[in-house]
Design an enzyme around this catalytic site. Structure first.
Site, PDB file in Angstrom:
ATOM      1  N   GLY A  70       0.807  -1.216   0.000  1.00 42.03           N
ATOM      2  CA  GLY A  70       0.000   0.000   0.000  1.00 42.03           C
ATOM      3  C   GLY A  70       0.842   1.268   0.000  1.00 42.03           C
ATOM      4  O   GLY A  70       0.509   2.250  -0.675  1.00 42.03           O
ATOM      5  N   THR A  71       1.925   1.258   0.739  1.00 32.75           N
ATOM      6  CA  THR A  71       2.797   2.438   0.784  1.00 32.75           C
ATOM      7  C   THR A  71       3.335   2.754  -0.600  1.00 32.75           C
ATOM      8  O   THR A  71       3.331   3.911  -1.035  1.00 32.75           O
ATOM      9  CB  THR A  71       3.948   2.211   1.786  1.00 32.75           C
ATOM     10  OG1 THR A  71       3.409   2.269   3.113  1.00 32.75           O
ATOM     11  CG2 THR A  71       5.038   3.265   1.644  1.00 32.75           C
ATOM     12  N   ASN A 145      -7.697   4.300   9.078  1.00 27.71           N
ATOM     13  CA  ASN A 145      -7.062   3.187   9.786  1.00 27.71           C
ATOM     14  C   ASN A 145      -7.180   3.306  11.300  1.00 27.71           C
ATOM     15  O   ASN A 145      -7.202   2.305  12.005  1.00 27.71           O
ATOM     16  CB  ASN A 145      -5.592   3.080   9.386  1.00 27.71           C
ATOM     17  CG  ASN A 145      -4.854   4.411   9.451  1.00 27.71           C
ATOM     18  OD1 ASN A 145      -5.316   5.404   8.880  1.00 27.71           O
ATOM     19  ND2 ASN A 145      -3.730   4.440  10.129  1.00 27.71           N
ATOM     20  N   GLN A 173      -7.919   0.063   3.974  1.00 24.28           N
ATOM     21  CA  GLN A 173      -8.607  -0.406   5.176  1.00 24.28           C
ATOM     22  C   GLN A 173     -10.022  -0.895   4.892  1.00 24.28           C
ATOM     23  O   GLN A 173     -10.536  -1.762   5.580  1.00 24.28           O
ATOM     24  CB  GLN A 173      -8.639   0.716   6.234  1.00 24.28           C
ATOM     25  CG  GLN A 173      -7.272   1.012   6.856  1.00 24.28           C
ATOM     26  CD  GLN A 173      -6.715  -0.142   7.704  1.00 24.28           C
ATOM     27  OE1 GLN A 173      -7.426  -1.064   8.094  1.00 24.28           O
ATOM     28  NE2 GLN A 173      -5.417  -0.083   7.963  1.00 24.28           N
ATOM     29  N   SER A 193      -3.917  -2.932  -0.152  1.00 30.08           N
ATOM     30  CA  SER A 193      -2.807  -3.598   0.514  1.00 30.08           C
ATOM     31  C   SER A 193      -3.219  -5.017   0.860  1.00 30.08           C
ATOM     32  O   SER A 193      -4.237  -5.230   1.512  1.00 30.08           O
ATOM     33  CB  SER A 193      -2.441  -2.825   1.782  1.00 30.08           C
ATOM     34  OG  SER A 193      -1.548  -3.577   2.569  1.00 30.08           O
ATOM     35  N   HIS A 195      -1.838  -7.346   2.871  1.00 28.46           N
ATOM     36  CA  HIS A 195      -1.722  -7.872   4.236  1.00 28.46           C
ATOM     37  C   HIS A 195      -2.731  -7.242   5.193  1.00 28.46           C
ATOM     38  O   HIS A 195      -2.737  -7.559   6.386  1.00 28.46           O
ATOM     39  CB  HIS A 195      -0.298  -7.744   4.773  1.00 28.46           C
ATOM     40  CG  HIS A 195       0.107  -6.358   5.181  1.00 28.46           C
ATOM     41  ND1 HIS A 195       0.108  -5.936   6.483  1.00 28.46           N
ATOM     42  CD2 HIS A 195       0.518  -5.306   4.452  1.00 28.46           C
ATOM     43  CE1 HIS A 195       0.518  -4.676   6.542  1.00 28.46           C
ATOM     44  NE2 HIS A 195       0.780  -4.267   5.321  1.00 28.46           N
ATOM     45  N   THR A 231      11.201  -7.706 -10.846  1.00 28.02           N
ATOM     46  CA  THR A 231      10.588  -9.029 -10.891  1.00 28.02           C
ATOM     47  C   THR A 231       9.395  -9.063  -9.954  1.00 28.02           C
ATOM     48  O   THR A 231       9.501  -8.691  -8.790  1.00 28.02           O
ATOM     49  CB  THR A 231      11.614 -10.107 -10.481  1.00 28.02           C
ATOM     50  OG1 THR A 231      12.726 -10.027 -11.359  1.00 28.02           O
ATOM     51  CG2 THR A 231      11.006 -11.498 -10.556  1.00 28.02           C
ATOM     52  N   CYS A 318       2.495   2.617  11.839  1.00 24.66           N
ATOM     53  CA  CYS A 318       3.633   3.173  11.103  1.00 24.66           C
ATOM     54  C   CYS A 318       4.251   4.368  11.790  1.00 24.66           C
ATOM     55  O   CYS A 318       5.351   4.766  11.479  1.00 24.66           O
ATOM     56  CB  CYS A 318       3.220   3.548   9.692  1.00 24.66           C
ATOM     57  SG  CYS A 318       2.692   2.117   8.776  1.00 24.66           S
TER      58      CYS A 318
END
Lengths: 380, 380
Positions: A70-71, A145, A173, A193, A195, A231, A318
């Site tokens: 996401g970042t 978030n 989120q 994102s 995860h 890759t 974060c």
């Protein structure tokens, strides 16, 4: 057994997703850019994942650009949009994730902040105030978030589109927690994102309307239509795809499950008398509850809860480590002392009512120690 | 059973590495930035991996910046170095990977190309010609992904350091194949890629001397000393660490194994009469053999080999699909027709002599079809 109440920071990998990834971490090997059969199998796996992610978000697979997370997707949006930074401006809500705010501050153009109200919502008025003829991009996250507050993205997108401005929303989120559609909200770009929805770390996406003039941040390969060299992380992308597919299947079931737990938790906490729930008056993510505890320090509360086996957050993961109140609560004009007492509980599919009850007991214990170390720490 | 001879493109995940990663894709969950016990376990895992990677490369763990891969590390090196692009210049060898060349071309400063000789080596003379008082950064890869040619980085670094210029080397291909040390070569920065040494995709590193003035490419979090924002890909980083540890343990054994196979293959190929081996006169990676086949087209050869169950490359995987001769062979002044006939075989730890023998048979078969479709395709 420790209890994990920090699903907005990251989610445990879903067992079915791990199973889907496993072949790509063993028997199936190859660089997706290679022309031989090994490479072609990897390429196919990526394209299948692209379909799965697109399906969850109501987008076309050709609009999905995979990133490392996401970042990176937020950075790509802000820094990868081709613009004339000398004259053009971007407008971002005051409660965006740092991965949106910081690139915006560094991209070289003027940045206008879109204010939020006391509940953390961007209003049409605050949006209008922040945009003008030079604005090329507006970014407002779909759900926050920290507080879980859900913006009315449809309405905001309509307003932004009427001004011929690109509209991006960080949907990291909301994805997998509430229904949310790229097509229906009519946004131009959307961050995801893996995860955050039980998928693996190392994968994310920017879903992007083809009309946006974009260039890559990472150069040196033609992967992802030239918008993301390097890759591809095939197992992570495969897992992200499966995460999206499962999220689509289990969306309502998951939301109902955590909502019942969250509502019970909220009710019990309110009865403690010293708890103030943030964004309580507005639509929130069903798994999220952020609250302040009058007279306590959030980080100390977090550590006291950790000692008792509960993993929560005192703000956005974060930016943890810093003692300032979160920029989200600041933007909502929450008084400093209350904001620094904030605790975020974010629930997940494996949490149970028994865990909620144990948490309430732990909170009572900690808060009961009103003349003890906790209270003292708060006053330091 | 298909035979994988494309280890310079990507390597199969080592079974022991998968085992090391598995807990981080199941029972162990958490965001490394979180303060609670789940987060702390993730943080510890990252720091252990940092030690392992540092140990393989003779660096200090505090010098290791984890990225999503080699491409990102190369981009970070070139675009993350704080410089005055109006007056300062960078010099890069003509045979660098595209993930170094393209960012260099886009960073905004003047780029000088360092020529290589017919064997693909940068000489001290060509280095001297490419640098001047404005040069701030020189980048020369340690071993080339196509030819396998190994540069004398020690000597080049000495020259560069004498001019007070930063020296970066892309060590993605040499790491785990030959001994190579950050400290001993006295470079200032070094790129690594996990999936080139039996580790997982999605992890890489820039090892960087603390004296380099660097800034991040991805912003919005303080991860990796502020040089790489974004939730760390913990399982991939754990796998990368284990990959480094195993590579250190098995370095000589692996090199000896593939060298025997490669030398046998080379000898047999030379006897076919129509084969020209590139960089044959210089030190090469023990697993790599790139050769041209007079009168044939590399891509057609690749597909013919693929049909017979052999996975090879006709150039760098990241640029495959294009019909131009590789920029590496061009820089070595290999005639176009020979360069477009190139095939790269890159061996790995699981390859066997029986596979080499079957490959030779397949090559004989294909080359024997001299008036057939292969030949015709080459002439189109």
């Amino acid at each position: 057994m420790a209890v994990y109440f920090d699903h907005n920071a990251t989610t445990p990998l879903h067992e079915k997703i791990f199973e889907a990834m496993q072949p790509y971490m063993g028997s199936v090997c190859g660089n997706p850019s290679s022309l031989h059969r090994f490479g072609r199998l990897q390429r196919q796996a990526i394209e299948q994942a692209r379909e799965q992610v697109a399906a969850l978000m109501g987008a076309q697979s050709s609009q999905v650009i995979f990133t490392s997370g996401g970042t990176e997707a937020n950075n790509l949006m802000v820094k990868g949009l081709s613009m004339d930074t000398a004259v053009q401006r971007i407008a971002v809500s005051a409660i965006e994730h740092m991965s949106l705010l910081q690139p915006a501050a560094e991209v070289g153009c003027n940045v206008d902040q879109i204010a939020v109200d006391g509940q953390g919502l961007v209003t049409q008025e605050s949006l209008k105030q922040a945009i003008n003829k030079e604005t090329v991009l507006v970014s407002v996250m779909a759900a926050n978030n920290e507080t879980g507050a859900v913006q009315d993205i449809n309405k905001l997108a309509e307003e932004v589109r009427a001004h011929d401005i690109w509209f991006h929303t960080d949907a990291s989120q909301i994805a997998g927690k509430l229904e949310f559609s790229f097509e229906k909200t009519a946004v131009h770009a959307m961050t995801l994102s893996s995860h955050k929805l039980y998928g693996p770390m190392g994968a994310g996406a920017l879903i992007v309307d083809k009309c946006l003039p974009m260039h890559s941040l990472l150069q040196g390969g033609s992967q992802e239509k030239g918008l993301r060299a390097g890759t591809e992380n095939v197992p992570a992308i495969v897992g992200f795809g499966m995460a999206a597919e499962l999220a689509a299947q289990e969306l309502i079931e998951r939301a109902d499950h955590v909502r019942v737990l969250r509502d019970a938790l909220e009710k019990e906490l309110m009865q403690l008398g010293v708890v103030k729930v943030f964004s309580q008056q507005v639509r929130r993510l069903p798994n999220t509850l952020q609250f302040g505890v009058q007279g306590f320090d959030g980080e100390t509360l977090l550590m006291e809860l950790d000692r008792r086996g509960f993993a929560v957050s005192s703000g956005s993961a974060c930016t943890s480590g810093k003692t300032e109140p979160s920029h989200v609560l600041k933007a909502m004009a929450v008084p400093n002392q209350l904001a620094t007492s904030a605790i975020r509980v974010s629930l997940g599919r494996a949490n149970t009512m028994a865990e909620i009850e144990r948490f309430i007991e732990a909170m009572k214990q900690i808060i009961g120690l009103s003349n003890s170390a906790v209270m003292m720490a708060a006053n330091l």
